[in-house]
Design an enzyme around this catalytic site. Structure first.
Site, PDB file in Angstrom:
ATOM      1  N   GLY A  71      35.428  43.952  29.578  1.00 16.18           N
ATOM      2  CA  GLY A  71      36.130  42.787  29.216  1.00 16.18           C
ATOM      3  C   GLY A  71      36.736  44.167  27.255  1.00 16.18           C
ATOM      4  O   GLY A  71      36.287  44.520  27.590  1.00 16.18           O
ATOM      5  N   CYS A  98      30.141  48.289  32.705  1.00 20.19           N
ATOM      6  CA  CYS A  98      30.451  48.380  31.022  1.00 20.19           C
ATOM      7  C   CYS A  98      30.509  47.115  29.886  1.00 20.19           C
ATOM      8  O   CYS A  98      29.127  47.007  29.648  1.00 20.19           O
ATOM      9  CB  CYS A  98      32.549  47.914  31.259  1.00 20.19           C
ATOM     10  SG  CYS A  98      33.721  48.898  29.655  1.00 20.19           S
ATOM     11  N   TYR A  99      31.230  46.173  29.835  1.00 25.23           N
ATOM     12  CA  TYR A  99      31.068  45.183  28.677  1.00 25.23           C
ATOM     13  C   TYR A  99      29.998  44.262  29.087  1.00 25.23           C
ATOM     14  O   TYR A  99      28.654  43.876  28.747  1.00 25.23           O
ATOM     15  CB  TYR A  99      32.440  43.813  28.263  1.00 25.23           C
ATOM     16  CG  TYR A  99      31.628  43.002  27.029  1.00 25.23           C
ATOM     17  CD1 TYR A  99      32.284  43.071  25.938  1.00 25.23           C
ATOM     18  CD2 TYR A  99      31.358  41.700  27.611  1.00 25.23           C
ATOM     19  CE1 TYR A  99      31.727  42.104  25.124  1.00 25.23           C
ATOM     20  CE2 TYR A  99      31.340  40.991  26.876  1.00 25.23           C
ATOM     21  CZ  TYR A  99      31.524  41.194  25.306  1.00 25.23           C
ATOM     22  OH  TYR A  99      31.029  40.255  24.343  1.00 25.23           O
ATOM     23  N   HIS A 183      32.445  52.490  36.070  1.00 19.70           N
ATOM     24  CA  HIS A 183      33.370  51.186  36.520  1.00 19.70           C
ATOM     25  C   HIS A 183      33.197  51.041  37.851  1.00 19.70           C
ATOM     26  O   HIS A 183      34.047  52.030  38.832  1.00 19.70           O
ATOM     27  CB  HIS A 183      35.447  51.041  35.979  1.00 19.70           C
ATOM     28  CG  HIS A 183      34.900  50.270  34.914  1.00 19.70           C
ATOM     29  ND1 HIS A 183      35.554  48.659  34.727  1.00 19.70           N
ATOM     30  CD2 HIS A 183      34.874  50.652  33.535  1.00 19.70           C
ATOM     31  CE1 HIS A 183      35.853  48.524  33.325  1.00 19.70           C
ATOM     32  NE2 HIS A 183      35.285  49.883  32.740  1.00 19.70           N
ATOM     33  N   GLU A 185      33.762  49.536  40.552  1.00 23.11           N
ATOM     34  CA  GLU A 185      35.049  49.015  41.510  1.00 23.11           C
ATOM     35  C   GLU A 185      36.630  49.865  41.078  1.00 23.11           C
ATOM     36  O   GLU A 185      37.180  49.477  42.134  1.00 23.11           O
ATOM     37  CB  GLU A 185      35.618  47.406  40.348  1.00 23.11           C
ATOM     38  CG  GLU A 185      36.157  47.353  39.115  1.00 23.11           C
ATOM     39  CD  GLU A 185      34.963  47.646  38.446  1.00 23.11           C
ATOM     40  OE1 GLU A 185      34.036  47.776  38.220  1.00 23.11           O
ATOM     41  OE2 GLU A 185      35.782  47.046  37.251  1.00 23.11           O
ATOM     42  N   ASP A 241      52.611  34.003  52.333  1.00 24.74           N
ATOM     43  CA  ASP A 241      51.842  32.643  51.560  1.00 24.74           C
ATOM     44  C   ASP A 241      51.548  31.286  51.868  1.00 24.74           C
ATOM     45  O   ASP A 241      50.842  30.850  52.378  1.00 24.74           O
ATOM     46  CB  ASP A 241      51.657  32.805  50.030  1.00 24.74           C
ATOM     47  CG  ASP A 241      51.533  34.606  49.772  1.00 24.74           C
ATOM     48  OD1 ASP A 241      51.322  34.766  50.585  1.00 24.74           O
ATOM     49  OD2 ASP A 241      52.203  34.997  48.267  1.00 24.74           O
ATOM     50  N   LYS A 380      47.065  39.851  48.395  1.00 22.38           N
ATOM     51  CA  LYS A 380      48.003  39.869  49.348  1.00 22.38           C
ATOM     52  C   LYS A 380      47.616  40.367  50.996  1.00 22.38           C
ATOM     53  O   LYS A 380      47.549  39.568  51.841  1.00 22.38           O
ATOM     54  CB  LYS A 380      49.231  40.681  49.007  1.00 22.38           C
ATOM     55  CG  LYS A 380      50.277  39.826  49.663  1.00 22.38           C
ATOM     56  CD  LYS A 380      51.411  39.272  48.913  1.00 22.38           C
ATOM     57  CE  LYS A 380      52.992  39.209  49.631  1.00 22.38           C
ATOM     58  NZ  LYS A 380      53.542  37.878  49.173  1.00 22.38           N
TER      59      LYS A 380
END
Ligand code: XMP
Length: 524
Positions: A71, A98-99, A183, A185, A241, A380
């Site tokens: 964050g 991280c944060y 990170h 991710e 969608d 998506k």
């Protein structure tokens, strides 16, 4: 299609799917948070993101582990998002990123402060530990931090370091709390998915096996529960969608779903007929066709400013939709909102990137009791995978995005039926040729634009002074940025020949080779 002002998710509202096991990501506002949930779902375990201060009881069902995200705040600053120690001692393993790691350190009595800032790739040396099982040492990881953990809290031990960050990972084995400064991710963390996999399978004990197909059944149950014995109305644009949402809802409640297709006269060639035919006959949905083209073109008469055009189209759309929806007497409204719509709009603790019309909740004077948004946790490509899993034909699932204001923002300046018809023909040629060349899945979006410029030409020995048409073809992953597609020259020439020969009043074709940014995908 954007259902401006009608619809959306209330901030902080979370609807959970019934899952036997799931990971929950507590959101502290990092820009990459959505990627964490994505990676975990890709690893075969259901995962959802919630605001960091969501009530534990609202997500505890089936919970096997918690992840705290990065964050923008510093844990030492006033007003920084915080949690009590008790929130991290829920009987399931916790991983702070991280944060999230700094927050854990601060909550349990370690020191956090300005260390050596680290942005971008770093080399991580990790100890032998289940979290780093299978890791090569050193391993490339992606860092993005000013603060760092300066001293370990009691009970924690160091697991990894980089040259700028001596405490790049830690663990308290007894309480099953872990933290990483980098990170996992981010795709630049070479073994990031391995670390997440080690956490969810090795430490949280996940069984896995979750697949996109499972989600369909869960969503159908959820829609049934939300709508109860009532009825549901959906705006259908023909896009992926809203279509996936409608097919799920149809499977859940059958003909208690009514779809409304508002034709604003700004559709592509034969699109209204194709949408009606496809949804009614192929997908078996109950669908109302509202031909509002005269109303829209009337409201847009004499208007050349792009923003004004967009506002008028949005306003008229909502009016027509509300009028039609009121006739059905439905209590609930179905929306095809997807996760990027929500996160880009700054919901929760993320910064606002771009406000989406379809996020923000039902207006106070809304006649609808409830919003139904089955796709709001998906990206998506996940929606496309889900669409294929529930049997929606690929032709629809892989349709290129088409903006709500349609050709209204591709005819530059004032709209007339003649200009729209000319553009429709050019656009149909472009789409046909791109499909014939087999590039329709590769290129994110491809369309023709009528810039409203006339140039001199020569046809049959006579001078012409007619329209220029521009071709826009762009590659992108998420529409936030893009590169001009490198269409083969021979294809461009063929498209140009066809447009100038087959469409009356076109003598010149140009190719837009600008990236986004600084250009946008659409011209207006
Ligand atoms: P821009 O032009 O902002 O477009 O680079 C990014 C993506 O969004 C689509 N777009 C819209 N979609 N309503 C929509 O539903 C809109 O008002 C709208 N404006 C742009 C555009 O086609 C591209 O995919």
């Amino acid at each position: 299609m954007h259902n401006a002002g009608l619809c959306g998710i209330a901030i902080g509202e979370v609807i959970f799917l019934n899952t036997n096991e799931k990971l929950v990501v507590l959101d502290f506002g990092g820009q990459f948070n959505q990627l964490i949930t994505r990676r975990i779902r890709d690893l075969g375990v259901y995962c959802e993101i919630v605001p960091y201060d969501a009530a534990f009881e609202s997500y505890s069902d089936g919970l096997i582990g918690l992840i705290l995200t990065g964050g923008p705040a510093s844990v030492n600053q006033d007003g920084a998002p915080k949690l009590e120690a008790g929130s991290l001692l829920r009987g399931v393993p916790v991983l702070g990123i991280c944060y999230g790691m700094q927050l854990i350190a601060s909550v349990f009595g370690g020191a956090v402060g300005k260390g050596e800032a680290e942005f971008g790739k770093a080399e991580l040396t990790a100890q032998n530990h289940p979290l780093f099982k299978g890791f090569s040492s050193p391993s490339d990881v992606w860092m993005s931090h000013n603060d760092g953990v300066l001293s370990l809290p009691e009970g924690f031990s160091a697991l990894a370091s980089t040259s700028a960050c001596p405490l790049a990972a830690f663990a308290d084995e007894a309480r099953r709390i872990y933290g990483v400064q980098f990170h996992p991710e981010a795709s630049h963390s070479a073994q990031g998915s391995l670390l997440l996999s080690n956490f969810i399978y090795g430490i949280c004990g996940a069984k896995g096996g979750w697949k996109m197909e499972n989600l369909a059944g869960q969503m159908i149950d959820e829609i049934r529960a939300q709508v109860g014995g009532g009825t549901l109305v959906a705006g259908l644009s023909g896009g992926v969608d809203s279509s996936v949402a409608a097919v799920l809802a149809h499977k859940a409640i059958g003909d208690r779903l009514t779809c409304i297709f508002v034709d604003h006269g700004l559709m592509r060639l034969n699109e209204p007929q194709e949408v009606m035919e496809f949804y009614g006959n192929t997908l078996g949905l109950k669908i109302i066709h509202v031909d509002a083209s005269e109303r829209f073109l009337g409201a847009l008469k004499g208007v050349a400013d792009p923003e004004q055009k967009r506002k008028i189209i949005g306003r008229e759309f909502v009016r027509v939709f509300e009028e039609e929806a009121a006739k059905t007497g439905a209590e609930c409204l179905l929306q095809g909102t997807i996760y990027p719509d929500i996160i880009e709009s700054g919901v929760g603790n993320a910064a606002v990137i771009k406000s989406h019309h379809n996020v923000g909740g039902l207006p106070e004077d809304s006649k609808f009791r409830e919003l139904v948004e089955p796709l709001k946790m998906l990206f998506k490509d996940e929606v496309r995978a889900l669409g294929e899993a529930i049997g929606i034909p690929s032709k629809l699932v892989w349709r290129q995005p088409f903006p709500g204001p349609g050709l209204g923002i591709r005819v530059i300046g004032e709209l007339t039926i003649e200009k729209l018809d000319k553009l429709r023909l050019c656009d149909a040629i472009l789409r046909e040729e791109i499909a014939l060349a087999g590039l329709d899945r590769e290129v994110w979006q491809y369309f023709a634009v009528l810039p409203g410029i006339r140039t001199v030409g020569v046809k049959g020995d006579a001078r012409t002074y007619v329209d220029v048409v521009a071709i826009r073809a762009i590659t992108s992953v998420d529409a936030m940025s893009g590169e001009p597609a490198e269409l083969p020259y021979s294809l461009l020439k063929k498209i140009s020949n066809r447009m100038t020969n087959e469409v009356e009043g076109v003598s010149r074709v140009v190719y837009d080779i600008s990236s986004k940014p600084p250009a946008t995908i659409e011209w207006e």
